[in-house]
Design a protein around this motif. Structure first.
Motif, PDB file in Angstrom:
ATOM      1  N   MET A   1       0.823  -1.201   0.000  1.00 25.14           N
ATOM      2  CA  MET A   1       0.000   0.000   0.000  1.00 25.14           C
ATOM      3  C   MET A   1       0.868   1.267   0.000  1.00 25.14           C
ATOM      4  O   MET A   1       0.535   2.219  -0.684  1.00 25.14           O
ATOM      5  N   ALA A   2       1.954   1.241   0.778  1.00 27.67           N
ATOM      6  CA  ALA A   2       2.841   2.399   0.845  1.00 27.67           C
ATOM      7  C   ALA A   2       3.504   2.654  -0.507  1.00 27.67           C
ATOM      8  O   ALA A   2       3.670   3.807  -0.914  1.00 27.67           O
ATOM      9  N   LYS A   3       3.861   1.558  -1.207  1.00 23.79           N
ATOM     10  CA  LYS A   3       4.483   1.713  -2.521  1.00 23.79           C
ATOM     11  C   LYS A   3       3.518   2.362  -3.505  1.00 23.79           C
ATOM     12  O   LYS A   3       3.909   3.185  -4.325  1.00 23.79           O
ATOM     13  N   LEU A   4       2.269   2.009  -3.408  1.00 23.63           N
ATOM     14  CA  LEU A   4       1.255   2.583  -4.284  1.00 23.63           C
ATOM     15  C   LEU A   4       1.085   4.080  -4.012  1.00 23.63           C
ATOM     16  O   LEU A   4       0.984   4.881  -4.947  1.00 23.63           O
ATOM     17  N   LEU A   5       1.076   4.486  -2.757  1.00 21.24           N
ATOM     18  CA  LEU A   5       0.963   5.912  -2.411  1.00 21.24           C
ATOM     19  C   LEU A   5       2.185   6.694  -2.876  1.00 21.24           C
ATOM     20  O   LEU A   5       2.064   7.816  -3.375  1.00 21.24           O
ATOM     21  N   ILE A   6       3.369   6.115  -2.722  1.00 21.43           N
ATOM     22  CA  ILE A   6       4.602   6.781  -3.175  1.00 21.43           C
ATOM     23  C   ILE A   6       4.588   6.928  -4.695  1.00 21.43           C
ATOM     24  O   ILE A   6       4.922   7.993  -5.233  1.00 21.43           O
ATOM     25  N   ALA A   7       4.177   5.878  -5.401  1.00 24.38           N
ATOM     26  CA  ALA A   7       4.104   5.939  -6.861  1.00 24.38           C
ATOM     27  C   ALA A   7       3.098   6.993  -7.311  1.00 24.38           C
ATOM     28  O   ALA A   7       3.352   7.760  -8.240  1.00 24.38           O
ATOM     29  N   LEU A  11       3.943  10.317  -9.474  1.00 24.21           N
ATOM     30  CA  LEU A  11       3.242  10.611 -10.732  1.00 24.21           C
ATOM     31  C   LEU A  11       2.590  11.992 -10.705  1.00 24.21           C
ATOM     32  O   LEU A  11       2.606  12.727 -11.684  1.00 24.21           O
ATOM     33  N   TYR A  12       1.998  12.340  -9.556  1.00 28.73           N
ATOM     34  CA  TYR A  12       1.382  13.656  -9.426  1.00 28.73           C
ATOM     35  C   TYR A  12       2.430  14.763  -9.559  1.00 28.73           C
ATOM     36  O   TYR A  12       2.219  15.757 -10.256  1.00 28.73           O
ATOM     37  N   ILE A  13       3.573  14.593  -8.895  1.00 33.22           N
ATOM     38  CA  ILE A  13       4.649  15.592  -8.961  1.00 33.22           C
ATOM     39  C   ILE A  13       5.153  15.718 -10.396  1.00 33.22           C
ATOM     40  O   ILE A  13       5.343  16.829 -10.903  1.00 33.22           O
ATOM     41  N   LEU A  14       5.334  14.606 -11.078  1.00 32.95           N
ATOM     42  CA  LEU A  14       5.782  14.626 -12.471  1.00 32.95           C
ATOM     43  C   LEU A  14       4.753  15.302 -13.359  1.00 32.95           C
ATOM     44  O   LEU A  14       5.093  16.118 -14.224  1.00 32.95           O
ATOM     45  N   TRP A  15       3.471  14.984 -13.134  1.00 33.19           N
ATOM     46  CA  TRP A  15       2.411  15.594 -13.921  1.00 33.19           C
ATOM     47  C   TRP A  15       2.389  17.116 -13.742  1.00 33.19           C
ATOM     48  O   TRP A  15       2.258  17.866 -14.702  1.00 33.19           O
ATOM     49  N   ARG A  16       2.531  17.592 -12.494  1.00 32.77           N
ATOM     50  CA  ARG A  16       2.546  19.040 -12.222  1.00 32.77           C
ATOM     51  C   ARG A  16       3.756  19.707 -12.853  1.00 32.77           C
ATOM     52  O   ARG A  16       3.678  20.835 -13.338  1.00 32.77           O
ATOM     53  N   TRP A  17       4.890  19.034 -12.840  1.00 30.49           N
ATOM     54  CA  TRP A  17       6.119  19.593 -13.390  1.00 30.49           C
ATOM     55  C   TRP A  17       6.031  19.730 -14.904  1.00 30.49           C
ATOM     56  O   TRP A  17       6.576  20.656 -15.489  1.00 30.49           O
TER      57      TRP A  17
END
Length: 87
Positions: A1-7, A11-17
């Motif tokens: 579950m933690a790996k999914l939240l980190i991923a 992805l969100y940070i990459l999308w915003r960038w």
């Protein structure tokens, strides 16, 4: 579950960038009064379009940045010509 939240966070940070950056609004073009434009070009109030174009050509040929003049001077000369020929 933690790996999914980190991923998901990565992805969100990459999308915003990768989103396009907002540009600042362009400044309105500067304005010249008719008397100031005539003073820059060195023409009198009775000068017609042909005289204005001739004065512009004479000044730009002498003060162009490629011939040792400044870009600001050339910009003001062009602005003076546009002001007088528009009105």
């Amino acid at each position: 579950m933690a790996k999914l939240l980190i991923a998901a966070a990565l992805l969100y940070i990459l999308w915003r960038w990768l989103q396009p950056k907002k540009k600042a609004p362009a400044a309105p073009p500067p304005r010249l009064g008719e008397s100031e434009a005539r003073a820059i070009l060195g023409v009198d109030a009775a000068a017609g379009p042909a005289e204005i174009r001739a004065a512009h050509r004479r000044l730009v040929s002498a003060l162009h940045p490629d011939k040792g003049g400044s870009a600001e001077l050339t910009r003001r000369i062009n602005l003076a010509r546009d002001t007088l020929l528009r009105g």
